[in-house]
Design a protein around this motif. Sequence first.
Motif, short mmCIF file in Angstrom:
data_model
loop_
_atom_site.label_atom_id
_atom_site.label_comp_id
_atom_site.label_asym_id
_atom_site.label_seq_id
_atom_site.Cartn_x
_atom_site.Cartn_y
_atom_site.Cartn_z
N LEU A 117 -20.34 48.97 43.95
CA LEU A 117 -20.14 47.76 43.16
C LEU A 117 -21.43 47.40 42.43
O LEU A 117 -21.42 47.09 41.23
N GLU A 118 -22.54 47.50 43.13
CA GLU A 118 -23.84 47.22 42.51
C GLU A 118 -24.17 48.27 41.45
O GLU A 118 -24.73 47.96 40.39
N ARG A 119 -23.80 49.50 41.73
CA ARG A 119 -24.05 50.57 40.79
C ARG A 119 -23.26 50.37 39.50
O ARG A 119 -23.77 50.59 38.40
N MET A 120 -22.02 49.90 39.60
CA MET A 120 -21.21 49.64 38.41
C MET A 120 -21.81 48.50 37.58
O MET A 120 -21.79 48.52 36.35
N ARG A 121 -22.37 47.51 38.27
CA ARG A 121 -23.04 46.42 37.53
C ARG A 121 -24.26 46.95 36.78
O ARG A 121 -24.57 46.48 35.68
N ASP A 122 -24.94 47.93 37.38
CA ASP A 122 -26.10 48.52 36.70
C ASP A 122 -25.66 49.39 35.53
O ASP A 122 -26.28 49.37 34.46
N HIS A 123 -24.60 50.17 35.72
CA HIS A 123 -24.11 51.05 34.66
C HIS A 123 -23.51 50.27 33.50
O HIS A 123 -23.60 50.66 32.34
N PHE A 124 -22.86 49.14 33.84
CA PHE A 124 -22.19 48.31 32.83
C PHE A 124 -22.76 46.90 32.92
O PHE A 124 -22.13 46.01 33.52
N PRO A 125 -23.94 46.66 32.35
CA PRO A 125 -24.61 45.36 32.49
C PRO A 125 -23.75 44.18 32.07
O PRO A 125 -23.83 43.10 32.68
N ARG A 126 -22.91 44.35 31.05
CA ARG A 126 -22.07 43.24 30.60
C ARG A 126 -21.10 42.82 31.71
O ARG A 126 -20.80 41.63 31.86
N LEU A 127 -20.62 43.78 32.47
CA LEU A 127 -19.73 43.44 33.57
C LEU A 127 -20.49 42.70 34.68
O LEU A 127 -19.95 41.80 35.31
N GLY A 128 -21.75 43.08 34.88
CA GLY A 128 -22.56 42.37 35.86
C GLY A 128 -22.78 40.93 35.46
O GLY A 128 -22.75 40.02 36.31
N GLU A 129 -22.97 40.69 34.17
CA GLU A 129 -23.15 39.33 33.68
C GLU A 129 -21.89 38.49 33.84
O GLU A 129 -21.96 37.27 33.96
N ARG A 130 -20.73 39.15 33.84
CA ARG A 130 -19.44 38.45 33.89
C ARG A 130 -18.71 38.69 35.22
O ARG A 130 -17.50 38.60 35.28
N ARG A 131 -19.44 38.97 36.25
CA ARG A 131 -18.86 39.38 37.52
C ARG A 131 -17.88 38.36 38.10
O ARG A 131 -16.90 38.73 38.75
N ARG A 132 -18.10 37.06 37.84
CA ARG A 132 -17.21 36.02 38.38
C ARG A 132 -16.21 35.51 37.35
O ARG A 132 -15.48 34.56 37.61
N GLN A 133 -16.20 36.14 36.19
CA GLN A 133 -15.30 35.72 35.11
C GLN A 133 -13.95 36.42 35.25
O GLN A 133 -13.88 37.58 35.66
N GLN A 134 -12.87 35.71 34.92
CA GLN A 134 -11.55 36.33 34.98
C GLN A 134 -11.45 37.46 33.97
O GLN A 134 -11.86 37.32 32.82
N ALA A 135 -10.89 38.57 34.40
CA ALA A 135 -10.84 39.75 33.54
C ALA A 135 -10.03 39.52 32.27
O ALA A 135 -10.31 40.11 31.23
N GLY A 136 -9.03 38.63 32.33
CA GLY A 136 -8.21 38.37 31.16
C GLY A 136 -8.94 37.66 30.04
O GLY A 136 -8.45 37.63 28.91
N THR A 137 -10.11 37.12 30.34
CA THR A 137 -10.88 36.42 29.31
C THR A 137 -11.91 37.33 28.63
O THR A 137 -12.61 36.90 27.71
N LEU A 138 -12.01 38.59 29.07
CA LEU A 138 -12.95 39.52 28.47
C LEU A 138 -12.43 40.03 27.13
O LEU A 138 -11.22 40.00 26.86
N SER A 139 -13.33 40.50 26.29
CA SER A 139 -12.92 41.13 25.03
C SER A 139 -12.24 42.47 25.33
O SER A 139 -12.31 42.99 26.45
N GLY A 140 -11.58 43.02 24.30
CA GLY A 140 -10.91 44.30 24.49
C GLY A 140 -11.85 45.40 24.93
O GLY A 140 -11.53 46.20 25.82
N GLY A 141 -13.03 45.45 24.31
CA GLY A 141 -14.00 46.46 24.69
C GLY A 141 -14.51 46.28 26.11
O GLY A 141 -14.68 47.25 26.85
N GLU A 142 -14.72 45.02 26.51
CA GLU A 142 -15.18 44.75 27.87
C GLU A 142 -14.10 45.09 28.89
O GLU A 142 -14.40 45.61 29.97
#
Length: 263
Positions: A117-142
């Motif tokens: 989980l920590e490794r994915m946050r490192d590989h995808f920094p934008r996901l780490g920044e939005r870790r507590r955000q609902q996935a449905g509110t992300l952009s298409g690319g995110e």
Amino acid sequence: MNDLLALHDIHVYYGPFHALRGNTLSVGRGEIVSLLGGNASGKSTTMKTVLGLVRPKSGTVHFDGEEITHASTSQRVRAGIASVPEARRVFPQMTVDENLIAGAYTRRDKTGIAEDLERMRDHFPRLGERRRQQAGTLSGGEQQMLAFARALMSRPKLVCMDEPTMGLAPRLVDQVLDEIVRINRELAVAVLFVEQQAELALSIASRGYVLATGEIVLEGGASELLDNPRVQEAYLGRVVRGDAAPPGPSTTRRRSTVSAEQP
């Protein structure tokens, strides 16, 4: 080639409809391979056959040296096959982290899951920044990045991606393709992906297969396929002199292997 995935003489039927007609293909370890073709060409059925969502009437599927023709989807996930489905299909009401943890549903090693989980946050920094955000509110690319990262949480050897660039803005398409290449190189994960846009697909793939009406009609290296007149006419909109016909219902159903010597 040291094949990770090998399909041999696969025939699939939907009732009386012959959806796949004796197809044979392979993906090597750490390789990126694209499946090309128009609508109803058999691309998605091929992917579903790999994932165990469709069972062939005849033929065999081998993965990592073992036959998995009759294995369930969950057994294939445990063996090392992960999926990034068409249109991403994240869990919109769940947070980014919850989506990622869901990707590790076949695992029981809590410490390893936390590390990944920590490794994915490192590989995808934008996901780490939005870790507590609902996935449905992300952009298409995110959301596409989240679907990719979620697949990686199962520690796969092969990731199957169905139309990863569909519905994305051009600038996001480049980001997604770059990410596929990066993960392939850094994690040595093989990728098999379905794509209608041949030039995009072959820009990152090492090899490709072209399907038409359920049958593989062309195969070869990426650069060789891009130079092939049939691919240029059918998928790149280029008029090529000569009598080469684009793959499709009117094209001969005999399979061709593209080589550097082919015009």
